[in-house]
Design a protein around this motif. Sequence first.
Motif, PDB file in Angstrom:
ATOM      1  N   VAL A  41      21.250   0.895  71.546  1.00 42.45           N
ATOM      2  CA  VAL A  41      20.501  -0.139  72.269  1.00 42.45           C
ATOM      3  C   VAL A  41      19.355  -0.662  71.421  1.00 42.45           C
ATOM      4  CG1 VAL A  41      19.030  -0.580  74.272  1.00 42.45           C
ATOM      5  CG2 VAL A  41      21.130   0.733  74.543  1.00 42.45           C
ATOM      6  N   ARG A  42      18.619   0.247  70.773  1.00 43.04           N
ATOM      7  CA  ARG A  42      17.460  -0.170  69.980  1.00 43.04           C
ATOM      8  C   ARG A  42      17.875  -0.979  68.758  1.00 43.04           C
ATOM      9  NH1 ARG A  42      14.287   5.639  70.514  1.00 43.04           N
ATOM     10  NH2 ARG A  42      13.293   5.204  72.556  1.00 43.04           N
ATOM     11  N   THR A  43      18.987  -0.596  68.131  1.00 40.04           N
ATOM     12  CA  THR A  43      19.468  -1.345  66.967  1.00 40.04           C
ATOM     13  C   THR A  43      19.788  -2.790  67.356  1.00 40.04           C
ATOM     14  OG1 THR A  43      20.384   0.666  65.992  1.00 40.04           O
ATOM     15  CG2 THR A  43      21.241  -1.446  65.182  1.00 40.04           C
ATOM     16  N   HIS A  44      20.483  -2.955  68.490  1.00 33.80           N
ATOM     17  CA  HIS A  44      20.822  -4.304  68.955  1.00 33.80           C
ATOM     18  C   HIS A  44      19.566  -5.081  69.336  1.00 33.80           C
ATOM     19  CE1 HIS A  44      23.187  -7.494  70.761  1.00 33.80           C
ATOM     20  NE2 HIS A  44      22.542  -7.341  71.906  1.00 33.80           N
ATOM     21  N   ASN A  49      26.852 -11.785  63.387  1.00 37.53           N
ATOM     22  CA  ASN A  49      26.652 -10.514  62.679  1.00 37.53           C
ATOM     23  C   ASN A  49      25.646  -9.602  63.373  1.00 37.53           C
ATOM     24  OD1 ASN A  49      28.473 -10.975  60.528  1.00 37.53           O
ATOM     25  ND2 ASN A  49      26.974 -12.300  59.508  1.00 37.53           N
ATOM     26  N   LEU A  50      25.262  -9.931  64.584  1.00 34.68           N
ATOM     27  CA  LEU A  50      24.365  -9.048  65.335  1.00 34.68           C
ATOM     28  C   LEU A  50      25.037  -7.694  65.571  1.00 34.68           C
ATOM     29  CD1 LEU A  50      22.986 -11.488  68.085  1.00 34.68           C
ATOM     30  CD2 LEU A  50      21.660 -10.447  66.225  1.00 34.68           C
ATOM     31  N   PRO A  51      24.278  -6.591  65.502  1.00 35.52           N
ATOM     32  CA  PRO A  51      24.868  -5.284  65.824  1.00 35.52           C
ATOM     33  C   PRO A  51      25.431  -5.292  67.244  1.00 35.52           C
ATOM     34  CG  PRO A  51      22.693  -5.033  64.837  1.00 35.52           C
ATOM     35  CD  PRO A  51      22.861  -6.488  65.125  1.00 35.52           C
ATOM     36  N   ALA A  56      22.227  10.650  75.853  1.00 35.54           N
ATOM     37  CA  ALA A  56      21.338   9.498  75.943  1.00 35.54           C
ATOM     38  C   ALA A  56      20.746   9.120  74.593  1.00 35.54           C
ATOM     39  CB  ALA A  56      20.218   9.779  76.941  1.00 35.54           C
ATOM     40  N   THR A  57      20.520  10.098  73.704  1.00 33.97           N
ATOM     41  CA  THR A  57      19.870   9.807  72.419  1.00 33.97           C
ATOM     42  C   THR A  57      20.722   8.882  71.559  1.00 33.97           C
ATOM     43  OG1 THR A  57      18.752  11.958  72.465  1.00 33.97           O
ATOM     44  CG2 THR A  57      18.885  10.810  70.337  1.00 33.97           C
ATOM     45  N   ALA A  58      22.019   9.214  71.426  1.00 35.51           N
ATOM     46  CA  ALA A  58      22.910   8.384  70.610  1.00 35.51           C
ATOM     47  C   ALA A  58      23.053   6.993  71.212  1.00 35.51           C
ATOM     48  CB  ALA A  58      24.270   9.059  70.485  1.00 35.51           C
ATOM     49  N   LEU A  59      23.158   6.936  72.531  1.00 35.24           N
ATOM     50  CA  LEU A  59      23.289   5.636  73.190  1.00 35.24           C
ATOM     51  C   LEU A  59      22.016   4.814  73.028  1.00 35.24           C
ATOM     52  CD1 LEU A  59      25.047   6.752  76.510  1.00 35.24           C
ATOM     53  CD2 LEU A  59      26.107   5.761  74.476  1.00 35.24           C
ATOM     54  N   LEU A  60      20.872   5.503  73.072  1.00 32.13           N
ATOM     55  CA  LEU A  60      19.599   4.801  72.945  1.00 32.13           C
ATOM     56  C   LEU A  60      19.441   4.200  71.551  1.00 32.13           C
ATOM     57  CD1 LEU A  60      17.057   4.104  74.509  1.00 32.13           C
ATOM     58  CD2 LEU A  60      16.040   6.256  73.728  1.00 32.13           C
ATOM     59  N   ASP A  61      19.937   4.892  70.534  1.00 35.07           N
ATOM     60  CA  ASP A  61      19.887   4.339  69.174  1.00 35.07           C
ATOM     61  C   ASP A  61      20.663   3.024  69.089  1.00 35.07           C
ATOM     62  OD1 ASP A  61      18.342   6.420  68.308  1.00 35.07           O
ATOM     63  OD2 ASP A  61      20.010   7.599  67.497  1.00 35.07           O
ATOM     64  N   ALA A 100      15.790  -2.922  79.689  1.00 32.33           N
ATOM     65  CA  ALA A 100      16.140  -2.247  80.941  1.00 32.33           C
ATOM     66  C   ALA A 100      17.118  -1.104  80.693  1.00 32.33           C
ATOM     67  CB  ALA A 100      16.734  -3.254  81.923  1.00 32.33           C
ATOM     68  N   LEU A 101      18.109  -1.353  79.840  1.00 30.12           N
ATOM     69  CA  LEU A 101      19.090  -0.323  79.532  1.00 30.12           C
ATOM     70  C   LEU A 101      18.428   0.828  78.783  1.00 30.12           C
ATOM     71  CD1 LEU A 101      22.069   0.371  79.801  1.00 30.12           C
ATOM     72  CD2 LEU A 101      22.525  -0.924  77.724  1.00 30.12           C
ATOM     73  N   GLY A 102      17.507   0.486  77.861  1.00 29.26           N
ATOM     74  CA  GLY A 102      16.799   1.533  77.129  1.00 29.26           C
ATOM     75  C   GLY A 102      15.927   2.383  78.040  1.00 29.26           C
ATOM     76  N   ALA A 103      15.247   1.737  79.004  1.00 19.63           N
ATOM     77  CA  ALA A 103      14.407   2.488  79.932  1.00 19.63           C
ATOM     78  C   ALA A 103      15.233   3.467  80.754  1.00 19.63           C
ATOM     79  CB  ALA A 103      13.657   1.521  80.844  1.00 19.63           C
TER      80      ALA A 103
END
Length: 726
Positions: free
Chosen positions: A305-308, A212-214, A298-303, A257-260
């Motif tokens: 990454v952070r959720t996961h 059930n991980l995002p 990048a903002t939507a993609l970053l959200d 790394a992906l978030g950076a």
Amino acid sequence: MLGEDQACARLGDITLKPHQQSALGRAEAALEEFGGVLLCDDVGLGKTFVATAIARRYAHSLIVAPAALASMWREALRTTETVADFVSMERLSRAGPIEHSPATHDLLIVDEAHHARNPATKRYQRLAALARDAPVVLLTATPIHNRVAEMLALLSLFLGSRARALTTSELGRCVVRREHGEITTEAVIPTVTPTVHWKVSDDPEVVAELMNLPAPLPVRDGGLGGALIGRGLVHQWASSEAALHEAVRRRIARAAALGASLEAGTYPTARELETWTYGEGALQLGFPELLSSPTEDATALLDCVRTHSDALQAFRARRSSEHMLDSERADILSEIRNAHPHASIVAFAQYAETVSMLFSRLSARGGVAMLTARGGVVSGGRLKREDTLARFAPRALRVEAPPRAERIDVLLATDLLSEGVNLQDANIVVHLDVPWTSARMAQRVGRIARLGSMHPRVHVHILRPPASAAALLGSELLVREKWRVAKRAVGSSANAPFSDEGETEAPGAAVESLPAKTERLRRILERWRHLETSSERSDVAEPPGAFVASVHATSSGFIAAMTVDEKPVLLSSISSRVSTDLDSQIAACLLCDGDDLETDREDYERAIKRIHGWFDHELAAASAGVGGSTSRARKRLLNRIDAAIERAPPHVRISRCRIAARARKIATGEHGAALETDLDLLAHSPLPDHEWLTAVAGLGSKHTRQRDTHPKTLTIHAVLLLRETA
């Protein structure tokens, strides 16, 4: 049909066993007929020394094998006084040129050949190029890991597309496999006792949380989805909690790394993300502004990454202190050790973290070592791989036994050690987890259940995954189904995996593999060769030189021993059906134990007529281009060659015919995968006729096997008539 045993059984310090001498003769016959051989004898029957015996007959042999086997091959070459070059499988997979080309060797030996079973890989393509101009010896006890197509891909290295059209009789000659139970030798081949299964506790909530991980954000050029990520983490948990926790840490580092990169306004591909390395718990950052492509969202993609990442961090915080299952695993291994106080135990796992966890829990007792890609470790510190193995299996490695204080009784290893290493000193194998294929399990056991063992029996234990993980992954069912596929195609001496009842095959579904059929036919013929025979000649023998006899049988027919262009052929006929099919040969041979009968001339003449009818059919089929097993692209090439001649202006037709003759020779030859690929590209090439013919004619290989298009000669040596009497 059986071939001659090899008189030379001595290779330096090694004397070949009878079954190895037989394999040598059969392999050399296959090299002569097909340009290659797949030697897939059961694990531990000495394929390496058969290969070195073949290599001694060539001037420049090249060995391709996993890098971990380099030292083993160096020792085998030294022991057998054989000279050969070596290149690793891993080197073939990397970019850049290699120091070996098709012109540098006249024999190619590929050990653990199943590593090259995927034709889509760079490794396979480079191996096919190395096989272009040399006969090929493929060594692997497990040519099939997932599907039969993998074995056909290996055979295609020297047979090309002909591999998929071979008759059963031809396959029986170019695939050589014997199992432990079929070998009679004075050397000990241990009996493998039924596997002992150990269960560990379960925690279904762990599986539910992981699944059930995002969903993670894939890299720019695609990647694994959330469900597959969850399954991968569950598979690591099925090995050990330590493996799961390390995998979660790596996932968190990857997300960082992906978030950076996204914070810098760039969205990396998989290759670009590799510049962010994670090791020893530390993340080494790259330069996203320089290395990755910019992105506008990048903002939507970053959200995402952070959720996961937040979900992984929360899971880690909840579960990082839990090691109950790992404690159970360590206790089970201790219990196995206590039950066999004088045994040597080798335990395999897929993940280095599992091995490391068990080593930390068991090393205080002494006599325990771990071996991973980084080398060996004992309680006193690090050791070289060679030194670790020497302390564990000195007899197998032919080194002096270590002092008792330095002896290793329990070796914990990753699957890096499950191939090409002799560990006959051990007599217990423990599967610490369930790999994805039954072939890997067979390779693990094969490290100790092999020729030269000092133990009459070896024991196998397996730690089953938690029930909820097993239910989700279906790994046990998957492994069992892959075992069935391999058993039906090439055979397996192991019992069905995860069968507590010792079942070897589903009821009513037992199928004898083709190599097993080949061995059954050979055993029948071997028995005939040693029977006392009469020197009397039948008065109906015709043509001159043929022997004729008759026996009582339950069905009428015959068996004829012949040569076609000096190649032995066993032709069988039962109820008017004439065939060289392996099943037909066996069926006819099984009818031959009846009482002797007087030979009837009419029976003999009918048999001779059917034999010549079969031969005429073979000639007609060959003339039509459909005889035997042939390359799929041959007809298309020949049609285009004929068309190129027909379209030629009269004043150039003679010169074009000369080029066409050379092109036809290439088109009708038997090629491996590399040259067939070139021919296939040319078959669809838009080149003008003259340039196209010249290109085809220039594709010659010094190892191309030419199919004889001239009339064949048939010699009948013996006919055994089967007569059904009232």
